[in-house]
Design a protein around this motif. Structure first.
Motif, short mmCIF file in Angstrom:
data_model
loop_
_atom_site.label_atom_id
_atom_site.label_comp_id
_atom_site.label_asym_id
_atom_site.label_seq_id
_atom_site.Cartn_x
_atom_site.Cartn_y
_atom_site.Cartn_z
N VAL A 19 38.88 45.48 47.45
CA VAL A 19 40.10 44.68 47.38
C VAL A 19 41.35 45.53 47.24
N ILE A 20 41.19 46.86 47.23
CA ILE A 20 42.34 47.69 46.93
C ILE A 20 43.38 47.68 48.05
N VAL A 21 42.94 47.68 49.31
CA VAL A 21 43.91 47.72 50.39
C VAL A 21 44.68 46.42 50.42
N GLY A 22 45.98 46.53 50.29
CA GLY A 22 46.81 45.33 50.28
C GLY A 22 46.89 44.66 48.92
N CYS A 23 46.48 45.34 47.85
CA CYS A 23 46.45 44.67 46.55
C CYS A 23 47.85 44.46 45.99
N THR A 24 48.87 45.06 46.60
CA THR A 24 50.22 44.84 46.10
C THR A 24 50.90 43.64 46.75
N ILE A 25 50.19 42.91 47.61
CA ILE A 25 50.78 41.74 48.24
C ILE A 25 51.06 40.69 47.19
N ILE A 40 57.11 52.64 50.06
CA ILE A 40 56.49 53.88 49.60
C ILE A 40 55.97 53.71 48.18
N GLN A 41 56.74 53.06 47.32
CA GLN A 41 56.31 52.86 45.93
C GLN A 41 55.03 52.02 45.85
N GLN A 42 54.96 50.95 46.63
CA GLN A 42 53.76 50.11 46.63
C GLN A 42 52.54 50.90 47.09
N LEU A 43 52.71 51.68 48.14
CA LEU A 43 51.61 52.47 48.67
C LEU A 43 51.17 53.53 47.67
N GLN A 44 52.13 54.18 47.02
CA GLN A 44 51.80 55.20 46.03
C GLN A 44 51.06 54.59 44.84
N GLU A 45 51.46 53.41 44.42
CA GLU A 45 50.78 52.74 43.31
C GLU A 45 49.34 52.40 43.68
N ASP A 46 49.15 51.90 44.89
CA ASP A 46 47.79 51.60 45.34
C ASP A 46 46.95 52.87 45.43
N PHE A 47 47.56 53.94 45.93
CA PHE A 47 46.81 55.18 46.09
C PHE A 47 46.38 55.73 44.72
N ILE A 48 47.28 55.70 43.77
CA ILE A 48 46.96 56.17 42.42
C ILE A 48 45.85 55.33 41.81
N TYR A 49 45.89 54.02 42.07
CA TYR A 49 44.84 53.13 41.57
C TYR A 49 43.50 53.51 42.19
N LEU A 50 43.48 53.76 43.50
CA LEU A 50 42.25 54.17 44.17
C LEU A 50 41.72 55.47 43.58
N ARG A 51 42.60 56.44 43.41
CA ARG A 51 42.16 57.74 42.89
C ARG A 51 41.59 57.59 41.48
N ASN A 52 42.27 56.82 40.65
CA ASN A 52 41.79 56.62 39.28
C ASN A 52 40.41 55.96 39.25
N GLN A 53 40.21 54.97 40.13
CA GLN A 53 38.92 54.28 40.15
C GLN A 53 37.80 55.23 40.57
N LEU A 54 38.07 56.05 41.56
CA LEU A 54 37.05 57.00 41.99
C LEU A 54 36.78 58.05 40.92
N GLU A 55 37.82 58.61 40.36
CA GLU A 55 37.65 59.69 39.39
C GLU A 55 37.02 59.21 38.07
N ASN A 56 37.34 58.00 37.68
CA ASN A 56 36.88 57.52 36.38
C ASN A 56 35.58 56.72 36.43
N ILE A 94 43.52 56.29 53.86
CA ILE A 94 42.61 56.43 52.71
C ILE A 94 41.13 56.32 53.07
N ALA A 95 40.80 55.73 54.22
CA ALA A 95 39.38 55.59 54.59
C ALA A 95 38.66 56.94 54.65
N PRO A 96 39.26 57.99 55.22
CA PRO A 96 38.56 59.28 55.25
C PRO A 96 38.31 59.86 53.86
N ILE A 97 39.18 59.58 52.91
CA ILE A 97 38.97 60.08 51.55
C ILE A 97 37.74 59.43 50.94
N PHE A 107 32.89 52.06 49.56
CA PHE A 107 33.67 51.81 50.76
C PHE A 107 34.90 50.97 50.40
N ILE A 108 35.82 50.88 51.34
CA ILE A 108 36.98 50.03 51.18
C ILE A 108 36.99 49.01 52.31
#
Length: 231
Positions: A19-25, A40-56, A94-97, A107-108
Motif C-alpha cells: 500500500v505504500i505507493v500512493g499512500c500520500t493521496i 517532492i516532499q510527498q515522494l520523499q516522505e513515502d520513500f523514507i517510510y519504505l526505507r524504514n519499513q525495510l530496515e526495521n 523504488i521497484a528495483p530497490i 514486493f510493492i
C-alpha cells in the motif's frame, strides 16, 4: 517457532509495502496512470517510510547485499527525487530497490485507485514476447495488424535496445535469490504489463525487427491497445 515468526514478519511486510505507493493521496484525490503528480516532499516522505519499513522489519534485508551497499541503493534513489512524479514514475524508481532484497514475498504494488484508473484508461504494448538466450521473440499478437509473423525477433522498441528493456524489467521483478527462471516465466506471460509498469506507457510503438529465417532488419509500427483489449 522461529519459522512461523519469519513467515509472519514477511507476510506483514508484504501488506505494508503493498500500500505504500500512493499512500500520500488525500481523501477525494485521484491519481491516474498519466496525470496527477506528487510533490517532492510527498515522494520523499513515502520513500523514507519504505526505507524504514525495510530496515526495521525485514528479517533478511542484507542477505545478498551488505548494509553499506544497500544504503547506497537507498541514498542514490532518494537523491533522484528532485522533481514531482506520477505514481507510475515513483513505482519505477523504488521497484528495483525492493527487488534487490531478492525475496519473492517482499514486493510493492500500485494503489487501488491507480489500478482502477489503469484498467479504465491505460494502453498497453499489444504483443506477447518471450525471451530466449537474451533475444526477444513475438509469440502472441493482440494488435489489429494481421501481418505480424510469430517468431519475429524484436531488436528495439521506440529506439531502446531490447537488452536494455529486459534489464530494466528484470531489475524490477522480485524473486527468491538469483532465480531468473521465475522472472522470465512472468515476463513471457505479462510482458505488456511489465513494460507499462517498469519502462514506459506510450500510445505508439516503433519496433526494429528481424523476420524468422531472415537477416535483414525492418521496422514494425503498432498502436497501443486498451488494458481490457490486451488482457
Amino acid at each position: 517457532m522461529k519459522t512461523a515468526e519469519l513467515i509472519l514478519v514477511i507476510s506483514t511486510l508484504c501488506v505494508i509495502l503493498g500500500v505504500i505507493v500512493g499512500c500520500t493521496i488525500k481523501s477525494g484525490e485521484e491519481t491516474t496512470p498519466n496525470a496527477d503528480e506528487f510533490s517532492i516532499q510527498q515522494l520523499q516522505e513515502d520513500f523514507i517510510y519504505l526505507r524504514n519499513q525495510l530496515e526495521n522489519n525485514h528479517p533478511k534485508l542484507y542477505l545478498y547485499y551488505p548494509k553499506a551497499t544497500f544504503d547506497g541503493f537507498f541514498d542514490e534513489a532518494y537523491a533522484s527525487i528532485d522533481k514531482p512524479m506520477t505514481e507510475a514514475q515513483f513505482f519505477r524508481l523504488i521497484a528495483p530497490i525492493v527487488a534487490r532484497v531478492k525475496c519473492g514475498h517482499t514486493f510493492i504494488d500500485f494503489s487501488e485507485t491507480f489500478k482502477s484508473q489503469r484498467r479504465s484508461n491505460s494502453r498497453l504494448f499489444p504483443l506477447g514476447v518471450v525471451f530466449l538466450n537474451g533475444k526477444a521473440y513475438i509469440y502472441q499478437n493482440f494488435s489489429r495488424r494481421t501481418d505480424i509473423i510469430m517468431g519475429t525477433e524484436i531488436l528495439s522498441i521506440n529506439q531502446t535496445s531490447i537488452s536494455s528493456i529486459l534489464n530494466r524489467i528484470l531489475n524490477g521483478i522480485p524473486a527468491d535469490g538469483n532465480n531468473l527462471t521465475f522472472k522470465h516465466r512472468r515476463i513471457a506471460r505479462q510482458f505488456f504489463q511489465f513494460y507499462f509498469d517498469l519502462v514506459e506507457a506510450p500510445d505508439h510503438f516503433d519496433l526494429r525487427c528481424i523476420a524468422p529465417g531472415e537477416t535483414g532488419e525492418f521496422t514494425l509500427s503498432i498502436d497501443a491497445l486498451s488494458y481490457n483489449e490486451v488482457w
